[in-house]
Scaffold this motif. Sequence first.
Motif, PDB file in Angstrom:
ATOM      1  N   SER A  79      10.601  22.516  27.732  1.00 56.65           N
ATOM      2  CA  SER A  79      11.374  21.876  28.804  1.00 56.65           C
ATOM      3  C   SER A  79      10.750  22.115  30.178  1.00 56.65           C
ATOM      4  O   SER A  79      10.609  21.172  30.965  1.00 56.65           O
ATOM      5  N   ASN A  97       7.840  19.787  30.603  1.00 61.96           N
ATOM      6  CA  ASN A  97       8.233  18.418  30.936  1.00 61.96           C
ATOM      7  C   ASN A  97       8.724  18.313  32.379  1.00 61.96           C
ATOM      8  O   ASN A  97       8.457  17.321  33.062  1.00 61.96           O
ATOM      9  N   ALA A  98       9.405  19.355  32.854  1.00 59.96           N
ATOM     10  CA  ALA A  98       9.838  19.361  34.258  1.00 59.96           C
ATOM     11  C   ALA A  98       8.608  19.259  35.161  1.00 59.96           C
ATOM     12  O   ALA A  98       8.609  18.537  36.165  1.00 59.96           O
ATOM     13  N   TYR A 109       7.342  15.696  35.563  1.00 55.49           N
ATOM     14  CA  TYR A 109       8.120  14.926  36.547  1.00 55.49           C
ATOM     15  C   TYR A 109       7.672  15.292  37.965  1.00 55.49           C
ATOM     16  O   TYR A 109       7.430  14.431  38.806  1.00 55.49           O
ATOM     17  N   HIS A 141      14.453  13.517  23.251  1.00 57.48           N
ATOM     18  CA  HIS A 141      14.720  14.890  23.700  1.00 57.48           C
ATOM     19  C   HIS A 141      15.495  14.883  25.009  1.00 57.48           C
ATOM     20  O   HIS A 141      15.340  13.978  25.833  1.00 57.48           O
ATOM     21  N   THR A 181      15.077  16.292  27.732  1.00 56.29           N
ATOM     22  CA  THR A 181      14.294  16.220  28.966  1.00 56.29           C
ATOM     23  C   THR A 181      13.743  14.825  29.251  1.00 56.29           C
ATOM     24  O   THR A 181      13.103  14.626  30.271  1.00 56.29           O
ATOM     25  N   HIS A 182      13.979  13.876  28.349  1.00 57.15           N
ATOM     26  CA  HIS A 182      13.392  12.542  28.548  1.00 57.15           C
ATOM     27  C   HIS A 182      14.325  11.588  29.297  1.00 57.15           C
ATOM     28  O   HIS A 182      14.174  10.376  29.199  1.00 57.15           O
ATOM     29  N   SER A 214      20.466  16.639  31.733  1.00 55.66           N
ATOM     30  CA  SER A 214      19.233  17.394  31.958  1.00 55.66           C
ATOM     31  C   SER A 214      18.576  16.924  33.261  1.00 55.66           C
ATOM     32  O   SER A 214      18.922  15.872  33.793  1.00 55.66           O
ATOM     33  N   GLY A 268      15.882  15.463  34.048  1.00 51.12           N
ATOM     34  CA  GLY A 268      15.298  14.111  34.058  1.00 51.12           C
ATOM     35  C   GLY A 268      16.332  13.066  34.451  1.00 51.12           C
ATOM     36  O   GLY A 268      16.067  12.171  35.252  1.00 51.12           O
ATOM     37  N   ASP A 274       5.066  13.257  24.308  1.00 54.19           N
ATOM     38  CA  ASP A 274       5.589  14.609  24.106  1.00 54.19           C
ATOM     39  C   ASP A 274       5.528  14.873  22.599  1.00 54.19           C
ATOM     40  O   ASP A 274       6.386  14.421  21.841  1.00 54.19           O
TER      41      ASP A 274
END
Length: 421
Positions: free
Chosen positions: A94, A97-98, A101, A121, A123-124, A129, A131, A196
Amino acid sequence: MKLQKQDVQIAKLIDLETNRQKTTLQMIASENHCSPAVREALGSHLTDKYAEGYPGKRYYGGNQFIDKVEQLCIDRAKKLFGVEHVNVQPHSGSPANAAVYVATCAPGDPVMGLALPMGGHLTHGTKVSFGGKFFNAVQYGVDEKTHLLNYDAVEKMAREHKPKLMWVGATAYPRIFDWEKLGEIADSVGAYLVADIAHIAGLVAGGAHPSPVPFVHIVTTTTHKTLRGPRGAMIMVTAKGLKKDAELPKKIDKAVFPGLQGGPHENAIAAIAVCLKEASTPAFKKYAKQIVKNAKTLAEELKKYGFNLVSGGTENHLMVIDLRNLPHRQAGKSITGAEAQDLLESAGISINKNSIPFDPAGPFKPSGLRMGTAAITTRGMKEPQMRQIAGWINEVISNHSVAPKIAQEVKKLCKKFPLPK
Ligand SMILES: *Cc1c(COP(=O)(O)O)cnc(C)c1O
């Protein structure tokens, strides 16, 4: 031994958890058993060292060996996945992925990802979350009949929404991604495309799933799922990514540190390096292919017993059972994902409840079960064991009272297939 003396409570609990893993089947699709070598690196003195910055550019002294560890990890990842730049510092998937962004978007920018109930997911772009909170996220899904990614809908949504960033990746998608098609869609709207591959990284590394690298700009992955390393993550920039934006490596490194994190966990990075060395061996290729063979066998057997699978089967390490309308159960006696999870747990089979696409029951009482074959393949299990396990799943779901008896049989099987030594 030291822990045993110094902290009996924690030592006892670690023993109990170790024993649980040894004596039951770990079939949660995101889990695995890493090697003792990986655990040794993870438990090393490297955990004591501060190393803010990157190899050769640290804020503290004493990093001459740490630099070599991190560089080796980066070089191994570059070679294994065939990418141009790798950041190995994200603490987990996570945060990785942050960082993507932060590197590519400004708050409020339009982004796109696969919806969570469709197998995506958190985070998408889900609302709960970061995102979904900080970006203007829209979510695509799968086709209602085939359960395959609805590529036409993805294209239409991309045209309308003009995302800056497009996520592709999943936690519960049993099929192969058409990376090339997704690459074309992203290019047609000028979006950064991120694959991902958290779940399938081991399959990609082992040649059991096509690599997204030629078709996407960025690849993120965790290191602890099919890749079989310690908990951790990596962000990779491909040649295509570099061509689109030569600054991408710098933007990503800056987003991880100082953007989001402080000191990296160099013990984990050393353990990732060990895992990457393991992942470049012929034995790992065999393991990756066996994961898929095992999943296919398990899926076919379950279908023979009358279970319905999302998308009708699997091409990777996982499958999702649709528990609605099971022929084994009398009319009106349906079973929810949560009930089935508890029941199988009591039989020594650890899996998790999961939403199915277009789940009428909502996310808290989902109608599906997700299971994967990575961890049991690591233990050396093959097709005959998959048939046995499918039979047990069928028996338990059909008749609750057999769970204790099956737990004993599971224990016997586990004894024959010990955790990696
Ligand atoms: C597991 C997973 C993550 C998040 O990883 P954590 O280490 O749990 O934060 C992100 N994306 C996908 C697709 C995943 O499967």
